[in-house]
Design a protein around this motif. Structure first.
Motif, PDB file in Angstrom:
ATOM      1  N   UNK A  93       1.007 -13.745  37.860  1.00  0.00           N
ATOM      2  CA  UNK A  93       0.643 -12.104  37.140  1.00  0.00           C
ATOM      3  C   UNK A  93       1.666 -11.731  36.237  1.00  0.00           C
ATOM      4  N   UNK A  94       2.873 -11.547  36.827  1.00  0.00           N
ATOM      5  CA  UNK A  94       3.851 -11.208  36.165  1.00  0.00           C
ATOM      6  C   UNK A  94       4.109 -11.772  34.844  1.00  0.00           C
ATOM      7  N   UNK A  95       3.839 -13.328  34.631  1.00  0.00           N
ATOM      8  CA  UNK A  95       4.012 -13.820  33.156  1.00  0.00           C
ATOM      9  C   UNK A  95       2.840 -13.217  32.418  1.00  0.00           C
ATOM     10  N   UNK A  96       1.476 -13.065  33.030  1.00  0.00           N
ATOM     11  CA  UNK A  96       0.442 -12.747  32.327  1.00  0.00           C
ATOM     12  C   UNK A  96       0.984 -11.066  31.552  1.00  0.00           C
ATOM     13  N   UNK A  97       1.579 -10.335  32.538  1.00  0.00           N
ATOM     14  CA  UNK A  97       2.016  -8.980  32.272  1.00  0.00           C
ATOM     15  C   UNK A  97       2.653  -9.065  30.955  1.00  0.00           C
ATOM     16  N   UNK A  98       3.927  -9.901  31.274  1.00  0.00           N
ATOM     17  CA  UNK A  98       4.924  -9.985  30.209  1.00  0.00           C
ATOM     18  C   UNK A  98       4.291 -10.667  28.672  1.00  0.00           C
ATOM     19  N   UNK A 117       2.459  -0.069  27.928  1.00  0.00           N
ATOM     20  CA  UNK A 117       2.825  -1.162  28.563  1.00  0.00           C
ATOM     21  C   UNK A 117       1.697  -1.630  29.801  1.00  0.00           C
ATOM     22  N   UNK A 118       1.493  -2.715  30.082  1.00  0.00           N
ATOM     23  CA  UNK A 118       0.609  -2.948  31.383  1.00  0.00           C
ATOM     24  C   UNK A 118       1.686  -3.264  32.523  1.00  0.00           C
ATOM     25  N   UNK A 119       1.286  -3.323  33.756  1.00  0.00           N
ATOM     26  CA  UNK A 119       1.829  -3.771  35.200  1.00  0.00           C
ATOM     27  C   UNK A 119       0.818  -4.717  35.645  1.00  0.00           C
ATOM     28  N   UNK A 120       1.102  -5.087  36.989  1.00  0.00           N
ATOM     29  CA  UNK A 120       0.294  -6.114  37.498  1.00  0.00           C
ATOM     30  C   UNK A 120      -0.998  -5.517  38.145  1.00  0.00           C
ATOM     31  N   UNK A 121      -1.008  -4.103  38.058  1.00  0.00           N
ATOM     32  CA  UNK A 121      -2.066  -3.326  38.526  1.00  0.00           C
ATOM     33  C   UNK A 121      -3.371  -3.138  37.485  1.00  0.00           C
ATOM     34  N   UNK A 122      -2.893  -3.288  36.278  1.00  0.00           N
ATOM     35  CA  UNK A 122      -3.799  -3.078  35.135  1.00  0.00           C
ATOM     36  C   UNK A 122      -3.781  -3.974  34.225  1.00  0.00           C
ATOM     37  N   UNK A 123      -3.052  -5.291  34.343  1.00  0.00           N
ATOM     38  CA  UNK A 123      -2.963  -6.239  33.213  1.00  0.00           C
ATOM     39  C   UNK A 123      -4.362  -6.595  32.469  1.00  0.00           C
ATOM     40  N   UNK A 124      -5.361  -6.656  33.506  1.00  0.00           N
ATOM     41  CA  UNK A 124      -6.624  -7.362  33.056  1.00  0.00           C
ATOM     42  C   UNK A 124      -7.551  -6.156  32.836  1.00  0.00           C
TER      43      UNK A 124
END
Length: 283
Positions: A93-98, A117-124
């Motif tokens: 998830x962190x890599x997807x956020x990055x 910018x996104x974070x782990x809660x809203x990346x998708x």
């Protein structure tokens, strides 16, 4: 994010050489018998095999790939940006956020589109722009039912898998192109800002897309997929209002092959996709 170097504009690429030899040198004349020799045979032979075999260094390029897609409208299966990023790309998830936030930085620098910018809660989750240009950023995965498949891969032998009236839709067959990333859609008719606005003051219609993502090509059972990053060199205009297929032009990058270019068409009165990739972008 480190800004990727601007690539040279790709020249015109003919497909006539896709099935020919990849050797370089002067063209040999056909001999009196008509058999020919060297790079100029008397006749071009037929091939009835079940795979596409192309020479390394095809046309002088380090790598050439050709994608084809004609969809199966009855295809059913899982399609999600989360599955693309985590199951196919193997990202945490962190890599997807990055990766998403690298795309956010690219959209602002290249096109003047500003997204939070996104974070782990809203990346998708999709998000609206926060700047002066109205746009929406959407996590995306192209449906395998589209039939997107790499049928030519220079230096490789790719199986010729397809249905009766569509290209390959099985995501686990060799050559299948799994395509996804973060795509930004204009919500208004407008000019772009950023670097692109400095070279083109054209007004683009609502629905125009700019892209940040990856091609993940399924290879053999005992090898890793081939992953190619892409980002839009030019916007992709909507194709639903015209019978004329729309063009898409992207910069691409591979860890070993370096930088290249994509030139493709889709939409309009053409239901599928035709796409050529070259490394480098031009000779």
């Amino acid at each position: 994010m480190q800004r990727r170097d601007t690539l040279k504009t790709i020249g015109g690429i003919g497909l006539a050489g896709v099935l020919g030899a990849g050797a370089t040198g002067s063209v040999a004349a056909t001999d009196a018998s008509g058999r020919g020799h060297g790079n100029n045979p008397g006749r071009v032979g037929s091939y009835n095999g079940n795979s596409t075999k192309t020479a390394p260094g095809l046309g002088g390029f380090d790598r050439v790939l050709l994608y084809l897609a004609d969809p199966d409208p009855d295809w059913e299966g899982e399609v999600s940006a989360e599955r693309f990023q985590e199951a196919l790309m193997g990202r945490s998830v962190d890599e997807a956020v990055a990766d998403r936030n690298d795309g956010v930085a690219f959209f602002e620098e290249r096109y003047g589109l500003e997204f939070p910018e996104a974070d782990e809660d809203d990346v998708y989750e999709p998000v609206s722009s926060s700047g002066s240009i109205d746009a929406t950023l959407r996590p995306t995965m192209l449906s395998p039912g589209t039939g997107y498949t790499a049928y030519v891969f220079s230096g490789k032998s790719i199986p010729n898998t397809h249905g009766d009236d569509h290209t390959n839709t099985d995501p686990n067959r060799t050559g299948k192109v799994r395509d996804g990333g973060w795509w930004a859609f204009l919500d208004e008719d407008t000019q772009f800002g950023g670097e692109y606005g400095e070279i083109n003051d054209e007004v683009f219609p609502a629905g125009t897309i700019v892209l940040w993502g990856d091609y993940n090509i399924r290879m053999g059972d005992r090898e890793d997929p081939t992953v190619i990053h892409y980002d839009s060199d030019h916007p992709v205009t909507p194709g639903d209002a015209s019978v004329v297929p729309r063009a898409f032009n992207c910069r691409i990058e591979h860890d070993e092959w370096g930088e290249g270019a994509v030139r493709g068409v889709s939409g309009g009165d053409m239901v599928g996709i035709r796409n050529v990739l070259t490394f480098p972008a031009s000779l």
